[in-house]
Design a protein around this motif. Structure first.
Motif, PDB file in Angstrom:
ATOM      1  N   SER A 125       0.842  -1.277  -0.002  1.00  0.00           N
ATOM      2  CA  SER A 125      -0.099  -0.003   0.073  1.00  0.00           C
ATOM      3  C   SER A 125       0.747   1.528   0.118  1.00  0.00           C
ATOM      4  O   SER A 125       0.207   2.428  -0.427  1.00  0.00           O
ATOM      5  N   LEU A 126       2.039   1.252   0.323  1.00  0.00           N
ATOM      6  CA  LEU A 126       2.625   2.461   0.867  1.00  0.00           C
ATOM      7  C   LEU A 126       4.046   2.606   0.072  1.00  0.00           C
ATOM      8  O   LEU A 126       5.010   3.377   0.643  1.00  0.00           O
ATOM      9  N   ASP A 127       4.279   1.977  -1.205  1.00  0.00           N
ATOM     10  CA  ASP A 127       5.427   2.010  -1.999  1.00  0.00           C
ATOM     11  C   ASP A 127       5.720   3.586  -2.575  1.00  0.00           C
ATOM     12  O   ASP A 127       6.736   3.960  -2.780  1.00  0.00           O
ATOM     13  N   PHE A 128       4.605   4.468  -2.248  1.00  0.00           N
ATOM     14  CA  PHE A 128       4.820   5.820  -3.086  1.00  0.00           C
ATOM     15  C   PHE A 128       4.397   7.060  -1.914  1.00  0.00           C
ATOM     16  O   PHE A 128       4.023   7.960  -2.251  1.00  0.00           O
ATOM     17  N   VAL A 129       4.488   6.597  -0.576  1.00  0.00           N
ATOM     18  CA  VAL A 129       4.278   7.685   0.477  1.00  0.00           C
ATOM     19  C   VAL A 129       5.222   8.873   0.340  1.00  0.00           C
ATOM     20  O   VAL A 129       4.562   9.846   0.672  1.00  0.00           O
TER      21      VAL A 129
END
Length: 314
Positions: free
Chosen positions: A243-247
């Motif tokens: 979910s958070l690869d592009f935070v």
């Protein structure tokens, strides 16, 4: 127990039920909180609050909304799709995409409320919703500021501690379970917590399991719509997506991550904080464990949240 909340509504706050559809056509049930003296001819900043993973709007989100509405915000506390009073069948399905969509659907709704300034909408995610709130903000630039409390990244947690051999064994079991579910016509769902609250944590339960039970399984946080866990095959989605690869792409919009000093989940927030770009802040609450940030109004830093959103929803 429809209409049951785990906290007492302030006499200074109005709460009204609302419904709206997400982009998948699923009806989302939510509560809209406002100060009783709010002049609805104005336009105000708004905050969307998501529950812990497996929780509902009558628990932690309502606790936060009850406090923040008194501080001048319009606040939306929702039931995730497939949970509580929201639509979606089969029940208790979990999806990293749809659970992030829960926040964007709230932005859709609030942007049509006459007394909300649609350019001043922020989000708060508690526990698992913290990861989903950040995930939503990665692509939904209408979200102007993000705060998390006791954040869990459920997609990271799904693979934690697994060897490839472990994972392949689980995937084979889940594949067989899909055939079983298909033949039965309904997916397996095994709740974690009892139908009615227990008096104490069961003997032998330790660690985070005991901590969660002390909230969800006892009177403190028990709610019949939040009995824990999701359909067994929901684990497949969590194992297949991150979910958070592009935070880091949330920047320049600000992130505030609130954690308990003694929280077993603290490393999730620390890891995401390191991956995120500025502006960002990691705020540690002294002498607090994970579940304290669900409902302990004496420990949840509402002054900090108020200042963060008033500064950044300008």
């Amino acid at each position: 127990m429809s209409g049951y909340y785990t906290f007492e509504l302030s006499g200074r706050v109005n709460r009204r039920p609302v419904t709206y559809n997400n982009r998948y056509g699923i009806t989302i049930a939510a509560d809209l909180y406002t100060a009783k003296d709010l002049d609805e001819n104005g336009a105000y900043p708004a905050i969307i609050i998501g529950p812990p993973y497996g929780g509902v709007k009558e628990q932690g989100p309502g606790v936060y909304a009850n406090q923040l509405a008194q501080r001048g915000f319009v606040v939306l506390a929702f039931d995730p799709a497939y949970m509580g009073e929201s639509g979606g069948t089969p029940r208790h399905v979990s999806s990293p995409d749809i659970f992030a969509e829960n926040f964007s659907a709230g932005v859709d709704f609030l942007g049509t409320v006459p007394f909300v300034d649609r350019e001043k909408i922020g989000v708060i995610g508690i526990c698992g919703s913290g990861g989903f709130a950040l995930s939503a903000a990665q692509v939904d630039v209408r979200i102007k500021a993000v705060a998390t409390a006791s954040m869990y990244d459920i997609t990271a947690a799904a693979r934690m501690g697994m060897t490839k051999e472990n994972r392949m064994g689980i995937l084979r079991e889940l594949g067989e379970k899909r055939w079983e579910d298909f033949e039965k016509g309904i997916p397996e769902y095994i709740p974690t917590f009892p139908e009615t609250p227990d008096q104490s944590v069961p003997a032998g339960l330790e660690g985070p399991g005991a901590e969660f039970y002390s909230y969800y399984g006892l009177k403190r946080g028990h709610h019949p719509n939040a009995r824990g866990n999701f359909t067994t095959t929901s684990q497949l989605a969590m194992l297949n997506f991150r979910s958070l690869d592009f935070v880091d792409e949330i920047s320049p919009r600000p992130i505030l991550m609130i954690v308990g000093e003694q929280a077993h989940s603290r490393f999730f927030s620390e890891n995401v904080y390191e991956a995120a770009a500025e502006p960002k802040e990691l705020y540690v609450v002294p002498d607090a464990i994970h579940i304290d940030l669900y409902d302990r109004v004496d420990k949840i830093p509402f002054d900090k949240l108020e200042a963060f959103f008033k500064e950044n929803l300008h």
